[in-house]
Design an enzyme around this catalytic site. Structure first.
Site, PDB file in Angstrom:
ATOM      1  N   THR A   1      73.591  79.369  40.519  1.00 11.68           N
ATOM      2  CA  THR A   1      74.187  79.905  41.712  1.00 11.68           C
ATOM      3  C   THR A   1      73.703  81.196  42.157  1.00 11.68           C
ATOM      4  OG1 THR A   1      75.972  78.604  40.945  1.00 11.68           O
ATOM      5  CG2 THR A   1      76.509  80.403  42.530  1.00 11.68           C
TER       6      THR A   1
ATOM      7  N   TYR B   1      82.035  70.010  45.899  1.00 12.52           N
ATOM      8  CA  TYR B   1      82.243  69.675  47.378  1.00 12.52           C
ATOM      9  C   TYR B   1      82.960  67.979  47.511  1.00 12.52           C
ATOM     10  CZ  TYR B   1      82.653  68.789  52.320  1.00 12.52           C
ATOM     11  OH  TYR B   1      82.977  68.672  53.801  1.00 12.52           O
TER      12      TYR B   1
ATOM     13  N   TYR C   1      77.756  72.527  33.207  1.00 13.91           N
ATOM     14  CA  TYR C   1      78.174  73.859  33.537  1.00 13.91           C
ATOM     15  C   TYR C   1      79.670  73.568  34.242  1.00 13.91           C
ATOM     16  CZ  TYR C   1      78.317  78.135  36.431  1.00 13.91           C
ATOM     17  OH  TYR C   1      78.608  79.171  36.959  1.00 13.91           O
TER      18      TYR C   1
ATOM     19  N   ARG D   1      84.152  77.189  41.732  1.00 13.66           N
ATOM     20  CA  ARG D   1      82.997  76.982  42.787  1.00 13.66           C
ATOM     21  C   ARG D   1      83.232  75.290  43.247  1.00 13.66           C
ATOM     22  NH1 ARG D   1      79.710  80.689  44.526  1.00 13.66           N
ATOM     23  NH2 ARG D   1      79.436  82.654  43.134  1.00 13.66           N
TER      24      ARG D   1
ATOM     25  N   LYS E   1      78.039  75.737  29.648  1.00  9.52           N
ATOM     26  CA  LYS E   1      78.398  77.074  30.230  1.00  9.52           C
ATOM     27  C   LYS E   1      79.775  77.199  30.730  1.00  9.52           C
ATOM     28  CE  LYS E   1      76.941  80.193  33.946  1.00  9.52           C
ATOM     29  NZ  LYS E   1      76.173  80.283  35.113  1.00  9.52           N
TER      30      LYS E   1
ATOM     31  N   ILE F   1      75.632  83.290  29.836  1.00  7.34           N
ATOM     32  CA  ILE F   1      74.697  83.449  30.758  1.00  7.34           C
ATOM     33  C   ILE F   1      75.115  84.378  31.934  1.00  7.34           C
ATOM     34  CG2 ILE F   1      73.659  81.968  32.790  1.00  7.34           C
ATOM     35  CD1 ILE F   1      73.731  79.456  31.120  1.00  7.34           C
TER      36      ILE F   1
END
Length: 298
Positions: free
Chosen positions: A47, A110, A136, A141, A164, A206
């Site tokens: 990202t 999405y 992740y 998000r 993550k 991260i």
């Protein structure tokens, strides 16, 4: 399948641009600075690397440059995130081909898949590519969350080696230690709460902030992993305002502004990410000074 050592701080690298194009020379210099600064690994085209606005050719080129420049000195976890499973597999296959040590794969953003859909997404990647996969979880998000039960199920797949976690929920670390086995690798995806994450049993971070302050972030994680909590808290106090300042505007625009202030790359972003707003720049600069970083423009 040999497993890379995924412990410490892994920098979620920005992708520098100049006049709208990938700035390859600046990217190579950023990677060299990270390695010299003592970070434990690199994560290109996530990202923070604005992967959503890179062409497929640019995505592949950034991974290629990162692997070639790192040259085995630190592991590279290449971003292979997509809300199309077939595209995620293609990105992971290229990362394997070019020599990345692992890939980072996100849930289907999405399109909001069910827990079963998320499982099948990662299971398809696991079956298709012989490379370690770090899943992740970033529901802020993606909208969808990886439940603890789903993570336990995914941990049984042979190529899925760790997570993550950007949820900020410390209880997940303890639960995953209990359910996912001793080899499960747990990396925080949230700079401000990484101290707590590692204290609960996580293996690293991260980091966005390490783009700007690699030496300090590496020292922080080294202290955490050594169990030197007093030193770790000292580094946390030095860095925490910078962690926050780098998200005063849409990421990675404040990070690119900070790097431009250090003379390392342009502050260019790609729409729909706008350049760092003037209103937040004083806050970024103040946080940089508190972290021991001075603008070359001052």
């Amino acid at each position: 399948m040999p497993l890379p050592k995924l412990r410490g701080v892994f920098t979620a690298l920005v992708t520098p641009f100049r006049d709208g194009a990938l700035d390859e020379a600046a990217f190579v210099k950023l990677v060299e600075r990270q390695v010299a600064g003592g970070v434990h690994g690199l994560v290109p085209v996530g990202t923070t690397g604005e992967t959503a606005t890179l062409s497929h050719a640019e995505h592949r080129r950034v991974v290629e440059l990162c692997v070639a420049t790192a040259a085995g000195r630190v592991p590279v976890i290449a971003g292979a995130g997509s809300n199309s499973t077939s595209e995620a597999i293609e990105l992971a296959q290229y990362a394997k081909e070019i020599g990345a040590d692992a890939v980072l794969a996100v849930t289907g953003y999405y399109n909001r898949p069910s827990q079963e859909g998320i499982y099948r997404h990662f299971a398809a990647m696991d079956a298709a590519v012989d490379i370690p996969i770090v899943i992740y979880n970033v529901p802020s998000r993606t909208i969808v969350d990886l439940s603890n039960e789903l993570v336990e199920r995914l941990a049984k797949l042979p190529h899925i080696v760790g997570i993550k976690d950007a949820t900020g929920d410390m209880s997940r670390v303890s639960l995953q230690r209990l359910t996912c086995g001793p080899d499960w690798m747990m990396l925080s995806g949230d700079d401000p709460t990484a101290l707590g994450y590692v204290a609960h049993g996580g293996h690293g971070l991260i980091s966005v902030t390490s783009n700007v302050a690699p030496e300090a972030c590496a020292a922080f994680l080294n202290a955490c992993l050594d169990g030197d909590w007093e030193a770790a808290r000292g580094w946390q106090d030095r860095l925490v305002r910078l962690h926050k300042a780098l998200f005063l505007d849409a990421s990675p625009s404040p990070t690119k502004f900070a790097l431009a202030e250090l003379g390392l790359c342009s502050d260019e972003t790609r729409l729909p990410i706008a350049p760092c707003a003037d209103a937040v720049k004083p806050g970024v600069l103040a946080a940089m000074r508190e972290a021991g970083l001075e603008s070359c423009r001052s």
